[in-house]
Scaffold this active site. Structure first.
Site, PDB file in Angstrom:
ATOM      1  CG  ASP A 189      -1.649  -1.274   1.495  1.00 28.05           C
ATOM      2  OD1 ASP A 189      -2.067  -1.905   0.518  1.00 28.05           O
ATOM      3  OD2 ASP A 189      -1.804  -1.653   2.678  1.00 28.05           O
TER       4      ASP A 189
ATOM      5  CD  GLU B 240      -8.845  -3.063  -0.596  1.00 27.56           C
ATOM      6  OE1 GLU B 240      -9.350  -3.251   0.517  1.00 27.56           O
ATOM      7  OE2 GLU B 240      -8.018  -3.860  -1.083  1.00 27.56           O
TER       8      GLU B 240
HETATM    9  O1  FUB Z   1      -2.896  -3.689   3.589  1.00 28.47           O
HETATM   10  C1  FUB Z   1      -4.160  -3.927   4.148  1.00 28.47           C
HETATM   11  C2  FUB Z   1      -5.229  -3.627   3.166  1.00 28.47           C
HETATM   12  O2  FUB Z   1      -5.048  -4.411   1.991  1.00 28.47           O
HETATM   13  C3  FUB Z   1      -5.269  -2.216   2.648  1.00 28.47           C
HETATM   14  O3  FUB Z   1      -5.772  -1.296   3.562  1.00 28.47           O
HETATM   15  C4  FUB Z   1      -6.063  -2.422   1.436  1.00 28.47           C
HETATM   16  O4  FUB Z   1      -6.096  -1.344   0.555  1.00 28.47           O
HETATM   17  C5  FUB Z   1      -5.412  -3.653   0.852  1.00 28.47           C
HETATM   18  O5  FUB Z   1      -4.257  -3.345   0.128  1.00 28.47           O
END
Ligand code: FUB
Length: 366
Positions: A57, A264
């Site tokens: 991320d 997301e």
């Molecule tokens: O790294 C944890 C979670 O996985 C992130 O918050 C999301 O965007 C996904 O990449």
């Protein structure tokens, strides 16, 4: 994130289909180990920026003329995979910097630990950072003592931290993946949200409901959120608003449109006076983008920035450095496909004359 994300990471050829099908196909075609071995048939287009631990991320920014990266810090906590992504059990953050794109990466070490955040219990997911008047802000999601994701903030007097957390999460914050965009008029906006394990679907009434609730397949999908930040960047200056993502006909992208609906990993950047809202499509594993004329949207869907990577999650950031544009993202190449052990990478981004972003691939079949 859901439990059955796990097997879809193993073989790029399987990525385009659903997890259940992946399991079946995997069973038919061989073992998990066989699938990993088939990674020999692909060539990665970029190498991990860090190889001595796992990073995911990556949120990149230019501060003090260097590229600073604020990623999640993946590690194997031994927590079994479950439907809400408990195995993404990250407990701290490191900060990294580079003097030049693809140059040597400096690890500035641990800058924040969950045990130092009074309100947070576990799962420090994707963070972001911003600078204002010489203060640096680290925005981060974590589950509170009631197992509800909130967004916290920590401050430092330099981009490499360490960061001192505030006592409480940002009032009115919820869900995951904060991304803070500084507009040309010096206003700052936070974009946030993530469905499934990110809990955004549990806030459809404005209050947290301990049960998943999604609009019908033909209805507008659960919307990511945006809120202008206060002058001190420590709180929302307004109630978070829904972001509309529309198709070319001006119709909202629907819940059933898994190829294009928001999942997301929101990110916003501005190119030639247009606002680019980019995001992960989650269970279809792409980084997609939509453009608009205001930081609040609406945004019109344009296409794919990054095709599925090796790994289930796809999460990125976009930054300009000395006139060139770069995409930061992660994959699970270094861990041979383990969904929760990812590595950050970068690649140059190109626009065409109309401002369309050329689609990138993180690997090629050989
Ligand atoms: O790294 C944890 C979670 O996985 C992130 O918050 C999301 O965007 C996904 O990449």
């Amino acid at each position: 994130m859901k439990l059955k994300r796990c097997l879809s990471i193993l073989l790029p050829a399987l990525i385009a289909v659903g997890c259940k099908e992946n399991k079946e196909q995997n069973k038919e075609n061989g073992t998990v180990e066989d699938s990993i071995a088939q990674q020999d048939t692909i060539r990665y287009t970029s190498e991990p920026l860090i190889t001595d631990h796992y990073t995911a991320d990556p949120s990149a920014h230019v501060f003090e003329n260097k590229i600073y990266i604020y990623p999640s810090h993946d590690f194997d906590s031994g927590i079994p995979e479950d439907d809400s992504g408990s195995h993404f059990n990250m407990k701290d953050y490191h900060v990294y910097s580079m003097e030049t794109p693809n140059g040597e990466v400096t690890d500035h070490g641990k800058v924040l630990d969950v045990k130092d955040v009074a309100w947070a219990e576990r799962q420090m997911w994707a963070p972001d950072a911003a600078e204002k008047n010489g203060t640096y802000y680290l925005f981060f999601p974590a589950k509170d003592k009631n197992d509800i994701f909130k967004i916290g903030v920590a401050t430092a007097d330099n981009p490499a931290g360490p960061f001192t957390p505030k006592e409480n999460p940002i009032e009115g914050s919820f869900s995951i993946d904060p991304a803070v965009f500084k507009d040309s008029d010096n206003e700052y906006y936070m974009y946030f949200g993530g469905i499934w394990g990110g809990q955004l679907q549990r806030w459809q009434t404005g209050e947290y409901v301990n049960e998943d609730s999604y609009p019908e397949d033909d209805q507008p999908a659960v919307a990511p959120k945006v809120a202008k930040l206060s002058d001190d960047l420590l709180s929302f200056a307004e109630e978070p608003k829904d972001i509309q993502i529309l198709d070319k006909n001006g119709e909202p992208i629907t819940t059933g449109d898994n190829d294009r609906r928001f999942f997301e990993a929101a990110w916003v950047h501005k190119y030639k006076d247009k606002y680019y809202f980019s995001y992960s499509t989650g269970d279809t594993h792409k980084i997609a983008y939509a453009t608009g004329d205001s930081p609040y949207g609406p945004f019109t869907y344009q296409g794919v920035i990054l095709e599925p990577v090796v790994g289930w999650t796809n999460h990125h950031s976009i930054v300009e450095y000395e006139g060139k544009w770069y995409l930061f993202y992660h994959d699970s190449s270094l861990s041979e496909g383990k969904t929760y052990l990812r590595s950050m990478k970068m690649a140059e981004l190109e626009y065409d004359e109309e401002g369309k972003i050329k689609t990138l691939k993180s690997y090629e079949e050989i």
